[in-house]
Design a protein around this motif. Structure first.
Motif, PDB file in Angstrom:
ATOM      1  N   ALA A 288       0.832  -1.202   0.000  1.00  0.00           N
ATOM      2  CA  ALA A 288       0.000   0.000   0.000  1.00  0.00           C
ATOM      3  C   ALA A 288       0.866   1.253   0.000  1.00  0.00           C
ATOM      4  O   ALA A 288       0.550   2.240  -0.691  1.00  0.00           O
ATOM      5  N   ASP A 289       1.972   1.228   0.739  1.00  0.00           N
ATOM      6  CA  ASP A 289       2.851   2.405   0.748  1.00  0.00           C
ATOM      7  C   ASP A 289       3.483   2.624  -0.625  1.00  0.00           C
ATOM      8  O   ASP A 289       3.678   3.764  -1.052  1.00  0.00           O
ATOM      9  N   ALA A 290       3.795   1.532  -1.321  1.00  0.00           N
ATOM     10  CA  ALA A 290       4.349   1.666  -2.676  1.00  0.00           C
ATOM     11  C   ALA A 290       3.309   2.273  -3.609  1.00  0.00           C
ATOM     12  O   ALA A 290       3.628   3.145  -4.435  1.00  0.00           O
ATOM     13  N   GLU A 291       2.066   1.853  -3.462  1.00  0.00           N
ATOM     14  CA  GLU A 291       1.000   2.406  -4.307  1.00  0.00           C
ATOM     15  C   GLU A 291       0.708   3.864  -3.952  1.00  0.00           C
ATOM     16  O   GLU A 291       0.391   4.669  -4.818  1.00  0.00           O
ATOM     17  N   LEU A 292       0.831   4.186  -2.660  1.00  0.00           N
ATOM     18  CA  LEU A 292       0.652   5.581  -2.248  1.00  0.00           C
ATOM     19  C   LEU A 292       1.756   6.446  -2.868  1.00  0.00           C
ATOM     20  O   LEU A 292       1.494   7.566  -3.337  1.00  0.00           O
TER      21      LEU A 292
END
Lengths: 480, 239
Positions: free
Chosen positions: A309-313
């Motif tokens: 999720a942090d990578a997508e953010l």
């Protein structure tokens, strides 16, 4: 002669609304409005009921996101009882909300919005829907439906039913998580993750290609953003405190407590809509316009806290900057939040405390009023109850996510209308269907739930009206 | 004990003298719907669900308050009786404010179960939407008058078993309502011993434990067994 164009009903959203475009005597656009035309009256008829029933009653506001009201009502009930709920109950409520956000976002993305992206704006309306998507790309449609089922099934495993499960109660939750439920979640998680990956792989190239213009004109403007964040500024959906930021990233207010909402939120009323217009009180209705929901939550948080999720953010922020101001990015934000929910669900079901059998505490009335807050899929939701000495409701105020996006939705409609009607419209000219759809799609970015926000009934039709300067209806086109 | 014989739905039944027709019907192994009847309390014939047709009598009679007599021929399951029972349940729904969606008794409510059993899918009578209050003045229990069907089981259990006689029915006709003490808030009635038997006796969600929320009211295990025995009688074929 001036005229008004009415789009009624607005389709593929939850609830009833219409859009009106106001043209002057030369046929030039002067204003565009998003009207919510339904009323339900929950705040009034809850009066006189015991506060313990509020979770059961307010969950009935909505069949899509009953969990949001259930959680806000249960949290308000906790405060009225003056209790701290057991840790397992806190985690189970979080699991419930994660599943709810996951299923609701899947509904918004796959069922309601993706036909616009994947089948095209110009695709005929009869095919531009989930059934058209099933015909064009059955694997993707099936995966999207099953992703929603994954979230819905978790709601049923926890609460005994998919819709309106009165499982979260003042003091905690009713039943602990069973071994069988845990096993089912773990078994289906890989498929859910694969679907989220597939959706991102299909959607992101569209953002780089055919959907670039939409990102510039679908609600691209500065505003404030409001949402819950955890103690270290991480993404949160149920606990934590409120943070309000400006579109340049400045934190205008942090650690706001829901109990004080009346000191920082005010609501304006317009005669042409049942939906109120909340704004940030210190800045007034114009500068105080704020947005809530997935995009706001991702804007206000420092990070999500799980790797994918942090990578997508980071990808979202790389496209738009630290604070994303285009409402079209709500769609990508929903996919990022689906990833965040799936990762958080995986972490939670691995937590041994989740299956602790102590999930509820009892108490008696300790105060005469309380405010509960939760992050609904569409944004921050406030429940405020006042009760008498015996716990009977004397006043209810519900501030719903969609209402808080009302100013922004109106501005989005105007922005899109200016883009698609750049010049004067000849008297009696036919309004192209693609225009209708783009205006509706501007609203769909916010995934509004009007039945929730006005406490109102029905499904959403769309009408486009052309109104003259003298208020006369000049042309009308409707659908639904 | 003297016994007498009668025919119920064509079936010969021998019962102790002094039995009610309701008891006789149950002894015959036949189901008869009731809402106001509770074993152990004086029958009052309030709900009219156990109406039966007795040969030779022009009026239908409630089985709970009618004594079984030697040689009687009784019909309990005619088309007319079934229609009247369904109508009675529709009237219960129409005269109060029964919202199962968030009711504390949903799933364990005898009125709700009766509507299902009798095949009620709507009410032919217009809903009255009466303005009624919730009395939450008692520290442990609450009365939601919206859900009261005036069966008077609470009145009788309190007067006959507990001996406190906290409850009574006030008013006439459509203005009838359940009152505590001398029409006081329940919490102010000194006679109440807080025994909770009225809550257990209530067939709907009218009387409930304060900290129970939607669908959390469940009958006491013994009462649940009683209910199961009554409801588990074999289904009645159409005559």
């Amino acid at each position: 002669m001036s005229r008004t164009v009415i789009i009624d009903p607005v389709t593929r959203i939850e609830g009833h609304a219409k859009i009106s475009l106001h043209l002057d005597g030369d046929g030039r656009l002067t204003d565009a409005r998003f009207h919510v035309v339904e009323y339900r009256g929950f705040e009034k008829f809850c009066e006189g009921h015991p506060f313990t029933e509020m979770a059961g009653i307010t969950a009935r506001i909505c069949g899509i996101c009953p969990v949001s009201h259930l959680l806000a009502a249960a949290k308000t009930g906790d405060k009225l009882l003056g209790v701290t709920i057991p840790p397992a109950a806190q985690k189970l409520r979080r699991l419930l909300n994660l599943a709810q956000i996951c299923q609701s976002h899947a509904l918004s993305f796959f069922h309601l919005s993706s036909p616009d992206f994947l089948l095209g704006w110009e695709c005929e309306p009869a095919r531009r829907n989930l059934f058209g998507l099933m015909a064009a790309d059955p694997d993707l449609a099936r995966a999207g439906i099953r992703l929603r089922q994954f979230g819905q099934q978790i709601l049923e495993l926890l609460g005994g039913r998919k819709i309106h499960a009165a499982w979260a109660v003042p003091g905690g939750v009713r039943i602990p998580l069973s071994d069988a439920a845990k096993a089912w979640i773990l078994e289906r998680l890989p498929e859910a993750r694969a679907t989220a990956r597939l959706a991102l792989e299909r959607f992101k190239p569209l953002l780089d290609g055919p959907l670039q213009r939409e990102q510039q004109v679908f609600g691209q403007f500065p505003s404030l953003f409001l949402g819950l964040v955890g103690p270290d500024g991480e993404w949160d959906c149920i606990d934590g405190q409120l943070r309000l930021i400006a579109s340049d990233g400045t934190v205008l207010a942090d650690h706001l407590k829901e109990d004080d909402y009346a000191s920082f939120l005010a609501e304006a009323v317009e005669e042409w809509s049942y939906l109120k217009f909340p704004y940030y009180k210190p800045l007034g209705p114009a500068a105080g316009m704020y947005r809530v929901g997935p995009l706001a939550r991702l804007n206000v948080c420092e990070r999500i806290g799980t790797p994918w999720a942090d990578a997508e953010l980071a990808d979202l922020r790389a496209r738009h900057g630290r604070v994303v101001t285009s409402s079209f990015a709500y769609h990508q934000a929903r996919l990022v939040e689906i990833v965040a929910c799936l990762e958080a669900i995986e972490q939670l079901v691995g937590d041994p405390q989740l299956q602790d059998q102590r999930v509820r505490v009892r108490g008696s009335l300790q105060c005469h009023g309380a405010v509960g807050v939760s992050e609904a899929p569409r944004g921050t939701l406030f429940h405020h109850y006042q009760v008498d000495d015996h716990g009977l409701i004397t006043r209810v105020n519900l501030i719903i996510a969609t209402g808080q996006n009302n100013l922004a939705m109106n501005r989005t409609v105007l922005q899109i209308a200016r883009e698609v009607i750049p010049g004067p419209v000849a008297a009696g000219a036919e309004i192209p269907e693609a225009l209708l759809n783009r205006l509706e799609a501007g609203i769909r970015c916010y995934d509004p739930c009007l039945s929730c926000s006005t406490h109102a009934a029905g499904q959403m039709p769309l009408r486009l009206q052309l109104v003259g300067v003298d208020g006369q209806l000049l042309a009308e086109r409707s659908r639904g | 004990m003297a016994a007498l014989t009668l025919r119920i739905d064509g079936q010969a039944v021998a019962v102790p003298a002094g039995s009610s027709l309701l008891a006789a019907t149950r002894l015959a192994g036949l189901a008869l719907p009731v809402l106001c009847h509770l074993d152990g309390l004086t029958p009052v014939g309030a709900c009219r669900l156990c109406l039966v047709a007795i040969e030779g009598q022009s009026k239908l009679q409630p089985a709970c308050t009618s004594e079984a007599l030697e040689g009687q021929v009784v019909a309990t399951n005619t088309a007319e009786l079934r229609e009247l029972r369904r109508m009675a349940v529709e009237l219960f729904f129409a005269e109060g404010n029964h919202v199962c969606a968030y009711c504390v008794a949903s799933g364990a409510c005898e009125l709700q179960a009766m509507a299902v059993t009798l095949g009620m899918d709507h009410s032919r009578f217009p809903y009255q939407y009466p303005l009624r209050d919730v009395d939450a003045s008692h520290p442990l229990f609450s009365l939601d008058a919206n859900r009261c069907i005036l069966c008077s089981r609470c009145v009788r259990v309190c007067a006959e078993l507990e001996g406190a006689h906290v409850w009574d029915i006030a008013g006439r006709g459509r203005h009838c309502r359940l009152v505590a003490g001398l029409d006081q808030p329940w919490g102010e009635v000194d006679a109440c011993t807080s025994c909770g038997q009225c809550v257990e006796a209530c067939p709907t969600g009218a009387l409930f434990h304060k900290d129970d929320s939607t669908a959390e009211k469940h009958p006491h295990p013994i009462r649940a067994l009683q209910l199961r025995r009554v409801h588990d009688l074999p289904p009645r074929p159409d005559p």
